[in-house]
Scaffold this motif. Structure first.
Motif, PDB file in Angstrom:
ATOM      1  N   ILE A 144      25.912  47.603  43.393  1.00 25.39           N
ATOM      2  CA  ILE A 144      26.545  46.858  44.199  1.00 25.39           C
ATOM      3  C   ILE A 144      27.334  45.773  44.875  1.00 25.39           C
ATOM      4  CG2 ILE A 144      27.127  48.192  46.883  1.00 25.39           C
ATOM      5  CD1 ILE A 144      25.356  51.062  46.994  1.00 25.39           C
ATOM      6  N   ALA A 145      27.969  46.036  44.587  1.00 23.71           N
ATOM      7  CA  ALA A 145      28.484  44.417  44.538  1.00 23.71           C
ATOM      8  C   ALA A 145      29.685  43.980  45.646  1.00 23.71           C
ATOM      9  CB  ALA A 145      28.268  43.281  43.165  1.00 23.71           C
ATOM     10  N   HIS A 146      29.628  42.607  46.309  1.00 23.12           N
ATOM     11  CA  HIS A 146      30.657  42.322  47.480  1.00 23.12           C
ATOM     12  C   HIS A 146      31.136  40.805  47.145  1.00 23.12           C
ATOM     13  CE1 HIS A 146      28.129  44.836  49.178  1.00 23.12           C
ATOM     14  NE2 HIS A 146      29.451  45.701  50.008  1.00 23.12           N
ATOM     15  N   ASN A 147      32.219  40.586  46.860  1.00 19.50           N
ATOM     16  CA  ASN A 147      32.917  39.352  46.783  1.00 19.50           C
ATOM     17  C   ASN A 147      31.995  38.743  46.018  1.00 19.50           C
ATOM     18  OD1 ASN A 147      34.894  40.448  48.332  1.00 19.50           O
ATOM     19  ND2 ASN A 147      34.262  39.474  50.108  1.00 19.50           N
ATOM     20  N   THR A 148      31.590  37.352  45.740  1.00 20.89           N
ATOM     21  CA  THR A 148      30.386  36.579  45.348  1.00 20.89           C
ATOM     22  C   THR A 148      30.309  36.908  44.191  1.00 20.89           C
ATOM     23  OG1 THR A 148      30.064  35.430  47.089  1.00 20.89           O
ATOM     24  CG2 THR A 148      31.972  34.328  46.867  1.00 20.89           C
ATOM     25  N   GLU A 149      28.958  38.190  45.074  1.00 23.97           N
ATOM     26  CA  GLU A 149      28.719  38.770  44.302  1.00 23.97           C
ATOM     27  C   GLU A 149      28.340  38.925  42.619  1.00 23.97           C
ATOM     28  OE1 GLU A 149      25.819  40.744  48.167  1.00 23.97           O
ATOM     29  OE2 GLU A 149      27.003  41.453  46.580  1.00 23.97           O
ATOM     30  N   ILE A 150      29.639  39.554  43.265  1.00 23.57           N
ATOM     31  CA  ILE A 150      30.557  40.149  41.976  1.00 23.57           C
ATOM     32  C   ILE A 150      30.971  38.916  40.442  1.00 23.57           C
ATOM     33  CG2 ILE A 150      32.564  41.534  40.344  1.00 23.57           C
ATOM     34  CD1 ILE A 150      33.633  42.709  43.427  1.00 23.57           C
ATOM     35  N   GLY A 151      30.920  37.848  40.944  1.00 23.41           N
ATOM     36  CA  GLY A 151      30.838  36.927  39.501  1.00 23.41           C
ATOM     37  C   GLY A 151      29.709  36.570  39.131  1.00 23.41           C
ATOM     38  N   ASN A 152      28.335  36.242  40.807  1.00 24.11           N
ATOM     39  CA  ASN A 152      27.470  35.810  39.801  1.00 24.11           C
ATOM     40  C   ASN A 152      26.625  36.725  39.523  1.00 24.11           C
ATOM     41  OD1 ASN A 152      28.239  33.130  41.223  1.00 24.11           O
ATOM     42  ND2 ASN A 152      27.656  34.035  42.856  1.00 24.11           N
ATOM     43  N   ASN A 153      26.921  37.768  39.510  1.00 23.53           N
ATOM     44  CA  ASN A 153      25.948  39.167  39.068  1.00 23.53           C
ATOM     45  C   ASN A 153      26.296  39.258  37.224  1.00 23.53           C
ATOM     46  OD1 ASN A 153      25.103  41.155  38.620  1.00 23.53           O
ATOM     47  ND2 ASN A 153      25.002  41.895  40.598  1.00 23.53           N
ATOM     48  N   ASP A 154      24.884  38.879  36.401  1.00 23.60           N
ATOM     49  CA  ASP A 154      24.473  39.371  35.421  1.00 23.60           C
ATOM     50  C   ASP A 154      25.004  40.337  34.728  1.00 23.60           C
ATOM     51  OD1 ASP A 154      25.096  36.150  34.846  1.00 23.60           O
ATOM     52  OD2 ASP A 154      23.604  35.821  34.979  1.00 23.60           O
ATOM     53  N   SER A 165      30.086  50.515  42.274  1.00 25.52           N
ATOM     54  CA  SER A 165      30.841  50.167  43.932  1.00 25.52           C
ATOM     55  C   SER A 165      31.107  48.661  43.847  1.00 25.52           C
ATOM     56  CB  SER A 165      30.100  50.835  44.451  1.00 25.52           C
ATOM     57  OG  SER A 165      31.185  50.381  46.106  1.00 25.52           O
ATOM     58  N   LEU A 166      31.928  48.338  44.066  1.00 26.96           N
ATOM     59  CA  LEU A 166      32.617  46.714  43.467  1.00 26.96           C
ATOM     60  C   LEU A 166      33.953  46.868  45.222  1.00 26.96           C
ATOM     61  CD1 LEU A 166      33.813  46.195  40.441  1.00 26.96           C
ATOM     62  CD2 LEU A 166      31.482  45.788  41.357  1.00 26.96           C
ATOM     63  N   ALA A 167      33.398  45.466  46.150  1.00 26.57           N
ATOM     64  CA  ALA A 167      34.771  45.510  47.158  1.00 26.57           C
ATOM     65  C   ALA A 167      34.473  43.986  47.379  1.00 26.57           C
ATOM     66  CB  ALA A 167      33.657  45.316  48.067  1.00 26.57           C
ATOM     67  N   ASN A 168      35.958  43.472  46.716  1.00 26.64           N
ATOM     68  CA  ASN A 168      36.773  42.411  46.613  1.00 26.64           C
ATOM     69  C   ASN A 168      37.571  42.130  47.185  1.00 26.64           C
ATOM     70  OD1 ASN A 168      36.395  40.207  44.341  1.00 26.64           O
ATOM     71  ND2 ASN A 168      37.835  40.748  43.149  1.00 26.64           N
ATOM     72  N   GLU A 175      37.863  36.734  41.795  1.00 26.68           N
ATOM     73  CA  GLU A 175      39.137  36.710  40.787  1.00 26.68           C
ATOM     74  C   GLU A 175      38.134  38.011  39.446  1.00 26.68           C
ATOM     75  OE1 GLU A 175      41.953  34.193  37.627  1.00 26.68           O
ATOM     76  OE2 GLU A 175      43.220  34.058  39.890  1.00 26.68           O
ATOM     77  N   MET A 176      38.475  38.551  39.890  1.00 29.36           N
ATOM     78  CA  MET A 176      38.065  39.708  38.898  1.00 29.36           C
ATOM     79  C   MET A 176      39.389  40.446  37.576  1.00 29.36           C
ATOM     80  SD  MET A 176      35.413  43.233  39.720  1.00 29.36           S
ATOM     81  CE  MET A 176      34.822  44.076  38.344  1.00 29.36           C
ATOM     82  N   GLU A 177      39.217  40.633  36.537  1.00 27.53           N
ATOM     83  CA  GLU A 177      40.093  41.267  35.702  1.00 27.53           C
ATOM     84  C   GLU A 177      39.560  42.952  34.760  1.00 27.53           C
ATOM     85  OE1 GLU A 177      40.597  38.856  31.982  1.00 27.53           O
ATOM     86  OE2 GLU A 177      41.612  37.118  33.696  1.00 27.53           O
ATOM     87  N   TRP A 178      40.225  43.612  34.765  1.00 31.40           N
ATOM     88  CA  TRP A 178      40.013  44.589  35.053  1.00 31.40           C
ATOM     89  C   TRP A 178      39.326  45.316  33.225  1.00 31.40           C
ATOM     90  CZ3 TRP A 178      40.719  49.603  36.976  1.00 31.40           C
ATOM     91  CH2 TRP A 178      40.024  50.637  35.925  1.00 31.40           C
ATOM     92  N   ARG A 179      39.494  44.221  32.339  1.00 28.83           N
ATOM     93  CA  ARG A 179      38.563  44.052  31.280  1.00 28.83           C
ATOM     94  C   ARG A 179      37.088  44.016  31.230  1.00 28.83           C
ATOM     95  NH1 ARG A 179      43.019  41.667  26.951  1.00 28.83           N
ATOM     96  NH2 ARG A 179      45.079  42.757  27.160  1.00 28.83           N
ATOM     97  N   ILE A 196      42.246  43.738  41.747  1.00 28.91           N
ATOM     98  CA  ILE A 196      41.650  43.417  39.982  1.00 28.91           C
ATOM     99  C   ILE A 196      42.867  43.634  39.093  1.00 28.91           C
ATOM    100  CG2 ILE A 196      39.943  44.877  38.152  1.00 28.91           C
ATOM    101  CD1 ILE A 196      38.263  46.095  40.112  1.00 28.91           C
ATOM    102  N   LYS A 197      42.251  42.075  38.693  1.00 31.77           N
ATOM    103  CA  LYS A 197      44.206  42.490  37.694  1.00 31.77           C
ATOM    104  C   LYS A 197      44.115  43.043  36.285  1.00 31.77           C
ATOM    105  CE  LYS A 197      44.390  37.040  38.777  1.00 31.77           C
ATOM    106  NZ  LYS A 197      45.106  36.069  38.226  1.00 31.77           N
ATOM    107  N   THR A 198      45.464  43.178  36.573  1.00 31.40           N
ATOM    108  CA  THR A 198      45.279  44.487  35.074  1.00 31.40           C
ATOM    109  C   THR A 198      46.448  43.750  34.459  1.00 31.40           C
ATOM    110  OG1 THR A 198      46.852  45.633  36.352  1.00 31.40           O
ATOM    111  CG2 THR A 198      45.282  46.676  36.092  1.00 31.40           C
TER     112      THR A 198
END
Length: 749
Positions: A144-154, A165-168, A175-179, A196-198
């Motif tokens: 489960i990750a939110h916003n900046t946690e998504i980019g910093n989560n290895d 579960s992602l809340a962005n 900024e997140m991409e589908w790939r 999420i950018k597609t």
């Protein structure tokens, strides 16, 4: 003891001197539930028969039924189940019922908490500690990750998860991409809230194990074509998306049971193959722009819940015909019923034959604005249109067992005939009735008071109703009381309702606990004394309301924007009083006539500053007798930025309003007191002889100079007479007041 039990087991009811067949009902509920329990007597007697009349078995079942809601659906389920063993049968017919049981148990165990803004516990919140516990239970299987946690989560890049579960969203959105998600090839559940950018070429091909997919605020168009590849998908929820279409081959998702498209405003039609989804049990279309359904829609015979179904006429074909074969529906909402041309078309829906139906919503397009008047583009409603919609609603007669009904946008002059006293049998199990936007309805049907199970009645936006009285309080023939089980009553937007006639001899609403009155013209609520059980009263923007009295059990009173309110009395049990009015200049005097333990006040900043003066201020005597006071005001566009808190015993008084602001307010009051005592508005007119103004001002000020020693310095007219002011000065109220304030503050320093 064993012998006693054995005795009971071998003693049928017919021969038991101390346990009679009718006593089963007493084991189920208390005496005050008797009228409602009698409605279920037939099922109760069949339960007794299923126990072979053995007293111990009946006692056990009676204890079980005490834990159930008094609704035919719940009792019928126990009757149809394997009662003695208590086993749960998870067949395809009752999955929704089992789901509701689990949901209710989570509430009973305080793991989730119902949101009081929704009826029938439709929405719940989860406590943070419960959420953390659930997260820990998932362990490494979920992220489960939110916003900046998504980019910093290895972990998102390296680990493989089953649930994601992602809340962005918001300012901190990453900024997140589908790939970046396509490495998660083991996903069974994907929940994504936010963009999420597609790109072209993105797809669902990597998510072959996916069973649950929830996408919120995502443009699905780029990946929609590959949706059919999710062969195991059971749950599909697409919310608040600007997607304009669903893939035409969605019918290939044979296991799909749930589809929700709420908030997809660009979505205008459903794919024709949707009728192939034989296992589909849930479909939500409200909040979309879908106005027609495919002809094969009638093939969705497994549907249990259908929301936002559009009524539409295509030549001689009516879309309501597609509802005919859907006999398993438990919940149904129909929109755009104004499109139905005749009652013969409405009959094709066969609503009266849907014996499992528990919730029904019948909606026409709203013709009223927020101010409860016809919108400008409406030219009025013809008599023909009124007659036609009345005929349509008359034949949409609900089945027995319906528990919740909602009517919106109805523009007939009278309500449907099945609401009349002689025809309320289909509604005998009704618990909740809400009606909104009754633009032409002139009176409420008396049949409503006959409903033995009704607990919530809500009527809003009914501008043609001018009188509510005895016609609504016809007593129930069985128990001799109108609305015998009503607990919550809400009236709102009845802007022409000026009087209510309630005879003291009429027994009504003995269990009423909550009453809400919004935007009505009633002047008095003193006739509610016979509703002695009311504990919560909310009055909101009732501009003519002057008096509330004689409510002996009232515990909480909420008054919002009722400027003519003058009298509060006869409420000895009052504990909390909430008062909200940003236009009032002083604390209402009626506070001195009641003694709540808590007062919550939302007011203007100027009034709050006056309250902040405490014992030396003019408002102190109005609220000092209350044990606890919290007052708030908006400042710099920040809600409740300024506050005053007061506790009587032990004494405590706090505020974040500065001493200088309080002093300025005090001086302003002094000036206003003088202004009201010595009115010289004529002095502030421009264009007249300045010397004449000086003479008049000097004579008036001399007459009242004993009232304030600083008057001779505060009044610029007097000072100009002593060659202090400029002869060309424009004498306005603002200029005089500003000068007075400067002089007073100079003195204080």
């Amino acid at each position: 003891m064993q012998g006693l039990v054995q005795n009971q087991q071998n003693q049928p009811i017919g021969g038991a001197p101390h346990y009679k067949r009718g006593e089963f009902l007493n084991d189920v509920r208390e005496v005050n539930d008797e009228p409602q329990v009698k409605i279920l007597k037939d099922i109760g007697m069949r339960l007794v028969e299923k126990c072979d009349g053995l007293p111990l078995g009946v006692k056990v079942i009676g204890g079980l039924m005490r834990q159930k809601r008094i609704r035919r659906t719940d009792w019928q389920k126990v009757l149809d189940d394997s009662l003695c063993e208590g086993f749960v049968h998870g067949t395809s017919d009752d999955l929704e019922e089992i789901e509701r049981e689990y949901y209710d148990e989570l509430i009973e165990r305080n793991l989730i908490e119902p949101d009081k803004n929704y009826v029938d516990q439709e929405v719940c919140n989860m406590h943070d500690i419960v959420r953390s516990f659930a997260h820990n239970v998932h362990g490494d299987e979920a992220l489960i990750a939110h916003n900046t946690e998504i980019g910093n989560n290895d972990k998102l890049k390296s680990d493989k998860f089953i649930r994601l579960s992602l809340a962005n969203k918001g300012l901190e959105a990453h900024e997140m991409e589908w790939r970046s998600l396509q490495t998660q090839i083991s996903l069974g559940t994907l929940i994504s809230v936010g963009n999420i950018k597609t790109k072209p070429g993105d797809s669902f091909v990597s998510f072959s194990s996916l069973r649950t997919l929830h996408l919120d605020s995502l443009n699905l168009d780029a990946v929609a074509k590959s949706l059919y590849q999710l062969k195991h998908l059971r749950y599909l929820s697409i919310h608040n998306s600007n997607t304009s279409r669903l893939p035409e081959n969605i019918g290939l998702l044979k296991f799909l049971q749930y589809i929700s498209l709420s908030g997809c405003l660009s979505l205008a039609k459903l794919p024709c193959s949707i009728g192939m989804l034989q296992d589909l049990r849930f479909l939500r279309l409200d909040g979309t722009n879908i106005s027609v359904v495919p002809r094969d829609f009638c093939g969705l015979t497994s549907l249990r819940k259908l929301y936002g179904f559009p009524a539409d006429m295509d030549c001689n074909h009516c879309s309501l015909e597609a509802l005919g074969p859907l006999s398993q529906l438990r919940e149904l909402s129909i929109n755009f019923l104004e499109n139905v041309a005749s009652s013969s078309s409405a009959i094709q829906a066969k609503l009266g034959e849907k014996n499992h139906l528990r919730y029904l919503s019948l909606c026409c397009t709203s013709r009223l604005g927020d101010d409860v008047v016809l919108v400008e583009e409406e030219e009025g409603i013809s008599e023909k249109d009124k007659w036609q919609i009345e005929e349509v609603f008359d034949v949409i007669c609900p089945p027995l067992g319906l528990e919740n009904i909602n009517i919106e946008g109805y523009f007939g002059q009278r309500l449907p005939r099945w609401m009349m006293p002689t025809a309320v049998a289909p509604l005998r199990s009704l618990w909740i009735l809400t009606m909104d936007d009754l633009v032409c309805c002139t009176e409420l049907p008396s049949g409503l008071s006959q409903l033995p199970c009704l607990e919530l009645l809500q009527i809003t936006k009914a501008p043609a109703i001018k009188h509510v009285g005895l016609e609504l309080l016809q007593p129930n023939n069985q128990v001799g009381v109108a609305f015998p089980r009503l607990q919550e009553l809400r009236f709102g937007g009845m802007v022409q309702w000026e009087e209510g006639e309630w005879e003291e001899q009429v027994k009504a609403m003995p269990t009423l606990e909550e009453f809400t009155l919004k935007m009505c013209k009633l002047r008095h609520l003193s006739s509610l004394e016979k509703f002695s059980s009311v504990v919560l009263l909310v009055v909101f923007r009732n501009t003519n309301l002057e008096r509330i009295s004689n409510l002996p059990k009232l515990q909480k009173l909420v008054i919002v924007m009722c400027p003519e309110m003058k009298v509060l009395e006869g409420m000895p049990a009052l504990q909390r009083l909430n008062l909200e009015d940003y236009d009032m200049e002083t604390v209402p005097r009626y506070l001195q006539d009641v003694n709540p333990r808590h007062l919550l006040l939302d007011c203007s900043l100027s009034l709050l500053t006056s309250i902040a003066a405490g014992k030396s201020g003019p408002e102190w005597h109005k609220f000092s007798h209350i044990q606890q006071v919290k007052a708030f005001a908006t400042d710099e566009r920040i809600s409740r930025k300024r506050y005053v808190t007061y506790r009587r015993d032990p004494f405590r008084f706090e505020t974040n309003i500065s001493g200088s602001a309080i002093a300025q307010a005090r001086n302003r009051r002094k000036w206003l007191t003088y202004f009201q005592t010595c009115p010289i508005e004529d002095e502030w007119l421009t264009g007249y002889d300045t010397r004449m103004q000086k003479n008049v001002c000097t004579s008036v000020c001399n007459a009242y100079r004993h009232l304030s020693r600083w008057l001779d310095e505060a009044c610029l007219h007097c000072r100009e007479a002593d060659n202090i002011g400029s002869p060309s000065y424009q004498w306005t109220e603002a200029a005089v007041y500003s000068a007075c304030t400067r002089i007073i503050l100079t003195r204080q320093t």
